[in-house]
Motif scaffolding. Sequence first.
Motif, PDB file in Angstrom:
ATOM      1  N   GLY A 151     -38.014  49.109 -14.006  1.00  0.00           N
ATOM      2  CA  GLY A 151     -39.189  49.958 -14.143  1.00  0.00           C
ATOM      3  C   GLY A 151     -39.410  50.706 -12.834  1.00  0.00           C
ATOM      4  N   GLY A 152     -40.570  51.338 -12.714  1.00  0.00           N
ATOM      5  CA  GLY A 152     -40.903  51.997 -11.468  1.00  0.00           C
ATOM      6  C   GLY A 152     -41.484  53.381 -11.663  1.00  0.00           C
ATOM      7  N   VAL A 153     -41.738  54.045 -10.547  1.00  0.00           N
ATOM      8  CA  VAL A 153     -42.306  55.394 -10.519  1.00  0.00           C
ATOM      9  C   VAL A 153     -41.168  56.404 -10.453  1.00  0.00           C
ATOM     10  CG1 VAL A 153     -43.781  56.992  -9.234  1.00  0.00           C
ATOM     11  CG2 VAL A 153     -44.351  54.554  -9.331  1.00  0.00           C
ATOM     12  N   SER A 157     -35.529  63.155  -8.456  1.00  0.00           N
ATOM     13  CA  SER A 157     -34.118  62.916  -8.773  1.00  0.00           C
ATOM     14  C   SER A 157     -33.955  61.981  -9.968  1.00  0.00           C
ATOM     15  CB  SER A 157     -33.380  62.353  -7.562  1.00  0.00           C
ATOM     16  OG  SER A 157     -33.939  61.112  -7.173  1.00  0.00           O
ATOM     17  N   ASP A 158     -35.047  61.738 -10.702  1.00  0.00           N
ATOM     18  CA  ASP A 158     -35.036  60.886 -11.903  1.00  0.00           C
ATOM     19  C   ASP A 158     -34.695  59.434 -11.584  1.00  0.00           C
ATOM     20  OD1 ASP A 158     -35.841  62.896 -13.583  1.00  0.00           O
ATOM     21  OD2 ASP A 158     -33.827  63.438 -14.224  1.00  0.00           O
ATOM     22  N   ALA A 159     -35.055  58.988 -10.373  1.00  0.00           N
ATOM     23  CA  ALA A 159     -34.940  57.579 -10.011  1.00  0.00           C
ATOM     24  C   ALA A 159     -36.252  56.876 -10.312  1.00  0.00           C
ATOM     25  CB  ALA A 159     -34.611  57.438  -8.529  1.00  0.00           C
ATOM     26  N   LEU A 160     -36.158  55.583 -10.608  1.00  0.00           N
ATOM     27  CA  LEU A 160     -37.341  54.740 -10.738  1.00  0.00           C
ATOM     28  C   LEU A 160     -37.447  53.913  -9.468  1.00  0.00           C
ATOM     29  CD1 LEU A 160     -36.940  53.594 -14.454  1.00  0.00           C
ATOM     30  CD2 LEU A 160     -38.393  55.433 -13.544  1.00  0.00           C
ATOM     31  N   VAL A 161     -38.555  54.060  -8.769  1.00  0.00           N
ATOM     32  CA  VAL A 161     -38.692  53.440  -7.452  1.00  0.00           C
ATOM     33  C   VAL A 161     -40.050  52.760  -7.329  1.00  0.00           C
ATOM     34  CG1 VAL A 161     -37.188  55.185  -6.414  1.00  0.00           C
ATOM     35  CG2 VAL A 161     -39.666  55.538  -6.384  1.00  0.00           C
ATOM     36  N   GLY A 162     -40.245  52.065  -6.212  1.00  0.00           N
ATOM     37  CA  GLY A 162     -41.529  51.450  -5.930  1.00  0.00           C
ATOM     38  C   GLY A 162     -41.538  49.959  -6.181  1.00  0.00           C
ATOM     39  N   PRO A 163     -42.703  49.326  -6.083  1.00  0.00           N
ATOM     40  CA  PRO A 163     -42.799  47.860  -6.159  1.00  0.00           C
ATOM     41  C   PRO A 163     -42.259  47.252  -7.441  1.00  0.00           C
ATOM     42  CG  PRO A 163     -44.851  48.809  -5.329  1.00  0.00           C
ATOM     43  CD  PRO A 163     -43.999  49.956  -5.769  1.00  0.00           C
ATOM     44  N   VAL A 164     -42.439  47.916  -8.574  1.00  0.00           N
ATOM     45  CA  VAL A 164     -41.939  47.369  -9.837  1.00  0.00           C
ATOM     46  C   VAL A 164     -40.412  47.321  -9.827  1.00  0.00           C
ATOM     47  CG1 VAL A 164     -41.811  47.715 -12.329  1.00  0.00           C
ATOM     48  CG2 VAL A 164     -43.978  48.088 -11.139  1.00  0.00           C
ATOM     49  N   ALA A 165     -39.789  48.420  -9.392  1.00  0.00           N
ATOM     50  CA  ALA A 165     -38.318  48.455  -9.303  1.00  0.00           C
ATOM     51  C   ALA A 165     -37.821  47.437  -8.291  1.00  0.00           C
ATOM     52  CB  ALA A 165     -37.856  49.857  -8.923  1.00  0.00           C
ATOM     53  N   GLU A 196     -38.025  55.502  -2.431  1.00  0.00           N
ATOM     54  CA  GLU A 196     -36.633  55.371  -2.852  1.00  0.00           C
ATOM     55  C   GLU A 196     -35.814  54.625  -1.808  1.00  0.00           C
ATOM     56  OE1 GLU A 196     -33.172  57.902  -5.149  1.00  0.00           O
ATOM     57  OE2 GLU A 196     -34.907  58.955  -4.320  1.00  0.00           O
ATOM     58  N   ALA A 197     -36.129  54.829  -0.525  1.00  0.00           N
ATOM     59  CA  ALA A 197     -35.422  54.105   0.534  1.00  0.00           C
ATOM     60  C   ALA A 197     -35.612  52.603   0.372  1.00  0.00           C
ATOM     61  CB  ALA A 197     -35.917  54.564   1.901  1.00  0.00           C
ATOM     62  N   GLN A 198     -36.832  52.181   0.085  1.00  0.00           N
ATOM     63  CA  GLN A 198     -37.110  50.759  -0.083  1.00  0.00           C
ATOM     64  C   GLN A 198     -36.392  50.206  -1.318  1.00  0.00           C
ATOM     65  OE1 GLN A 198     -38.662  48.571   1.896  1.00  0.00           O
ATOM     66  NE2 GLN A 198     -38.062  46.996   0.426  1.00  0.00           N
ATOM     67  N   THR A 199     -36.403  50.963  -2.409  1.00  0.00           N
ATOM     68  CA  THR A 199     -35.719  50.515  -3.623  1.00  0.00           C
ATOM     69  C   THR A 199     -34.210  50.478  -3.425  1.00  0.00           C
ATOM     70  OG1 THR A 199     -37.518  51.325  -5.026  1.00  0.00           O
ATOM     71  CG2 THR A 199     -35.375  51.012  -6.074  1.00  0.00           C
ATOM     72  N   ASP A 200     -33.667  51.439  -2.701  1.00  0.00           N
ATOM     73  CA  ASP A 200     -32.235  51.404  -2.398  1.00  0.00           C
ATOM     74  C   ASP A 200     -31.878  50.167  -1.574  1.00  0.00           C
ATOM     75  OD1 ASP A 200     -31.582  53.687  -3.779  1.00  0.00           O
ATOM     76  OD2 ASP A 200     -31.599  54.998  -2.039  1.00  0.00           O
ATOM     77  N   ARG A 201     -32.759  49.784  -0.654  1.00  0.00           N
ATOM     78  CA  ARG A 201     -32.500  48.563   0.124  1.00  0.00           C
ATOM     79  C   ARG A 201     -32.528  47.330  -0.780  1.00  0.00           C
ATOM     80  NH1 ARG A 201     -35.311  51.494   4.252  1.00  0.00           N
ATOM     81  NH2 ARG A 201     -37.334  50.719   3.548  1.00  0.00           N
ATOM     82  N   ALA A 202     -33.429  47.321  -1.759  1.00  0.00           N
ATOM     83  CA  ALA A 202     -33.470  46.205  -2.700  1.00  0.00           C
ATOM     84  C   ALA A 202     -32.205  46.168  -3.551  1.00  0.00           C
ATOM     85  CB  ALA A 202     -34.712  46.327  -3.598  1.00  0.00           C
ATOM     86  N   LEU A 203     -31.707  47.330  -3.941  1.00  0.00           N
ATOM     87  CA  LEU A 203     -30.473  47.402  -4.714  1.00  0.00           C
ATOM     88  C   LEU A 203     -29.304  46.883  -3.880  1.00  0.00           C
ATOM     89  CD1 LEU A 203     -29.419  50.275  -7.032  1.00  0.00           C
ATOM     90  CD2 LEU A 203     -27.815  49.478  -5.309  1.00  0.00           C
TER      91      LEU A 203
END
Length: 271
Positions: A151-153, A157-165, A196-203
Motif C-alpha cells: 500500500g502507500g501514497v 512516478s506511480d510508486a506507492l510510498v510512505g509508512p504503509v509501504a 520514496e527514499a525511505q521506502t526504497d531503503r525499506a525495499l
Amino acid sequence: MLAQQRQDVILADVRARGAVRVTDLVGTLDVSDMTIRRDIAELERQGLVHRVHGGAVDAHHTAHEPDFAVKRMLAAGEKSAIARAALAWITPGSSIALSAGSTAHLLAELIAADPTLRPLTVVTNSLPVADTLHAASRRDGDRGLDVVLTGGVRTPSDALVGPVADAALGQLRVDRAFLGVHGLGPDGLTTPNLLEAQTDRALIASAHDVVVLADHSKWGVVGLARIVSLESVDVLITDSGLPDAARRIAQAAVGHLLLAATTATPERGEP
C-alpha cells in the motif's frame, strides 16, 4: 524563431515537466532534430539542463520528479538493454522485489512474457509493475506468478510510498531487489521524493541482494533525498554509455558492475 527564443521554450518545458524529448520538441518548434540538439547542448553549456539520450533533464531542480510517462520515453534503448540484462539475474522459484520506475517496469514486462521464470513471487510498490504482472498472471491462469503490492501514497512516478509501504516491506524478505533510481554518483543513489527514499531503503533492507538498474544518463543527476551509498549495491546494471571516470568509481564501490549491450556487443559481466 530565434535560437534564444527556442532555448527559452525548451528550458520552460524542462522546468515544467522535469524532462523533454527531442522528437517532441521537433514537432512543437517545427525545426530539425539537429537544431534541437544544438539548443540543448547550449543550455547544457550554461548549466541549465543535462543532456540524456533522446532529450534533456533539469540540471537544478533536485526536488522535481518527472512523471512515469516522461521517464519511460527517455533513454529507451538503454533501458531496454538494461532490463534484458537484469532478466539473467532472476531464477525460477525465487522471490524478488521490483521498485517503481520505467526500467523496472520494462523488466516486469520481460518477466510477464517469460513463462520459464515460473514459479516466481514479485513484491512491488509500483502500480504499473503490479498491473503488468497481474495481467500476465490472469492470462496464464495464475500458474506460478504471485504478485504482492504494498500500500502507500502514490507519487508522480506511480510508486506507492510512505509508512504503509515501509511497514509492509518491513515484514518481508526477498532473495533479490531490483531498484530503479532517479540519480546516482559518488555520493550514492538519490531521488527527488523524500518518502520514496525511505521506502526504497525499506525495499533494500528486505532483500538479500540489491541490483540497481540505471542507464548512463542517471550518473551525476542528484535528487533531494539520498537513498544509500554505492557500497550498498551488490550489482549495478547500466549501459556502455557510462563515462570512463564514472566506470572506475562504480567499479571500485559496487559489488559487480555490468554494462548492458545496446548493440551487438555482448554484455560485460554475468551472474
